[in-house]
Design an enzyme around this catalytic site. Sequence first.
Site, PDB file in Angstrom:
ATOM      1  N   ASP A  96       0.238   7.683  -8.009  1.00 56.20           N
ATOM      2  CA  ASP A  96       0.485   6.553  -7.115  1.00 56.20           C
ATOM      3  C   ASP A  96       0.858   5.318  -7.941  1.00 56.20           C
ATOM      4  OD1 ASP A  96       0.287   4.790  -4.927  1.00 56.20           O
ATOM      5  OD2 ASP A  96      -1.419   5.886  -4.097  1.00 56.20           O
ATOM      6  N   ASP A 196       3.645   2.619  -3.836  1.00 56.91           N
ATOM      7  CA  ASP A 196       2.875   1.752  -2.946  1.00 56.91           C
ATOM      8  C   ASP A 196       3.742   0.604  -2.413  1.00 56.91           C
ATOM      9  OD1 ASP A 196       0.079   1.086  -2.076  1.00 56.91           O
ATOM     10  OD2 ASP A 196       0.475  -0.753  -3.186  1.00 56.91           O
ATOM     11  N   GLU A 246       5.925   4.163   0.370  1.00 53.15           N
ATOM     12  CA  GLU A 246       5.170   3.606   1.489  1.00 53.15           C
ATOM     13  C   GLU A 246       5.925   2.381   1.987  1.00 53.15           C
ATOM     14  OE1 GLU A 246       0.743   1.883   2.569  1.00 53.15           O
ATOM     15  OE2 GLU A 246       1.738   1.266   0.734  1.00 53.15           O
ATOM     16  N   HIS A 320      -5.943   6.821   3.291  1.00 58.29           N
ATOM     17  CA  HIS A 320      -7.111   6.025   2.911  1.00 58.29           C
ATOM     18  C   HIS A 320      -7.116   4.636   3.546  1.00 58.29           C
ATOM     19  CE1 HIS A 320      -3.788   4.895   0.448  1.00 58.29           C
ATOM     20  NE2 HIS A 320      -4.417   3.789   0.102  1.00 58.29           N
ATOM     21  N   ASP A 321      -6.072   4.293   4.287  1.00 54.32           N
ATOM     22  CA  ASP A 321      -6.013   2.989   4.948  1.00 54.32           C
ATOM     23  C   ASP A 321      -6.199   3.110   6.458  1.00 54.32           C
ATOM     24  OD1 ASP A 321      -5.356   1.707   2.539  1.00 54.32           O
ATOM     25  OD2 ASP A 321      -3.212   2.072   2.850  1.00 54.32           O
TER      26      ASP A 321
END
Length: 546
Positions: A96, A196, A246, A320-321
């Site tokens: 990531d 990200d 993302e 995870h968000d």
Amino acid sequence: MADFHNKVVYQIYPKSFKDANGDGLGDLAGVIEKLDYLAELGVDYLWLTPFFLSPQNDNGYDVADYRRIDPDFGTMAEVEKLIDEAGKRGMGLMFDMVFNHTSTEHEWFQRALAGEEKYQDYYIFREGEPDQPPTNWVSKFGGPAWAYVPQLGKWYLHLFDKTQADLNWENPQVRRELQEVLKFWKEKGIKGFRFDVVNLISKPAEFADDVEGDGRRFYTDGRHVHEFLQEMVRESGIEGMVTVGEMSSTTLENCIRYSCPQDKELSMVFNFHHLKVDYKDGDKWQLMPPDIKSLKELFAKWQEGMQAGQGWNATFWCNHDQPRAVSRFGEDGAWREKSAKMLGACIHLMRGTPYIYQGEEIGMTNAGYASIDQYRDVESLNYYEILCREGKSSAEALAILAARSRDNGRTPMQWSAEAYAGFSSHEPWLLPPDNYKKINVAAARQDQDSIFAFYQQLIRLRHEREIVAEGKISFLDRENEDVIAYERTLGADRLVVLCNFCGREVSLREKSLQDYQAEGLHRVLGNYEDVGQALRPYEVVVLANS
Ligand code: GLC
């Protein structure tokens, strides 16, 4: 055929996956321990969220050194072992890359603070008075998007936490530094990258107040973003690796450009529009039940639109968000197993590469916390304060966090009914929900009809049937407010997926189940044993003609 079309990615949040050394925090050795489990599930790639050196203000999305491993997670030797051991089991790693910002503890930022102009130009500093931020933009985590540094007499931009300073991508030296990071990890033998918030990297030439919103329209899908991505891929030599970006608050037109093969940017993209259908007035902090009709319209728009433009979606419910999908779009009580399977099938059989977030494959639920002390996430803690300041009672603010907090997705992986869900021998950094005694991997593996077994079948379908990877998609029964239904076609092959999103029996409107069967389609998968007269509560049925 691009080789990521028939693959499935599994996302690991290492801090909550498995704690091997008994300090209450998940680690890389824990991931290595569980590789056999992941191979048994059948996934192809493992995306690990950041484990690089970091003060952990945003759980590793605040990177202080892109080439060093945070000692909380382990060592470089363990990273190398992980890459090697995963490879032996046929799985590739995706790391990531948090390239929109660095931690303010990064050496570059520290040198900028010490007055080195070269490094000040790595970030977005603006002269100004201490009480007058350069613009009125709002940070994604609440509060102003600028922080003042008295000794420099300057403000710096931080779209996220104030310890996450935005990098200045206009500076070619910054872009070269980041390309070197990609080369470094590529040489270690990983197979791909997740980038990200990568559609926020290109900021405007002039910084101005946003009179309409929080500033995002000035930097989202910004003016040079496509150029920057093309250059990054070309110069770092990562073309051919699997990449996913993302994309925050993005558009279909931009996502086609990010992911169509001819533009040589990324393999695929995450967008989040479908995860806002339960935001009242678009506000994450105002509760509303999910609007399934708009969910369906968004899927149809993105699935058919990306197909028309030759783009490629990363399909997902959880990360995870996000809160847990089964608690949000399904039903996490009596219908938990049925609705978790239905949700899984709904996105796994679409056109795109599906992502499974740790625990989704056993139907893990939201955390169920009742006190603010149980939360850890910086965004949740900030918003608790903001909501209370805006006049909500503590109970009201907690009810909102219980549905919306990112910690819902970050609770420890539920491995067994043992203490702390078998995640650790020590009290974990974040507590598992009480339901771990029932919902856990050990229990799922003993049940042939488990959600886990269903996910194995979904993965197998993608690996074995070309229509799942390559078929065209079109949506069915569009006016039906409770059902999401679509058809995939490849030559003469047909695959029809019918999902009931509600807890009652629902009839299809365009064609009945019997009509589909009369056309020669038969059941290949479902969460009930047979094909009924109508769709039963949370039913998914998958029909095919071959
Ligand atoms: C992404 C990450 C999130 C992080 C943010 C800032 O949205 O998924 O966890 O807080 O970027 O890096």
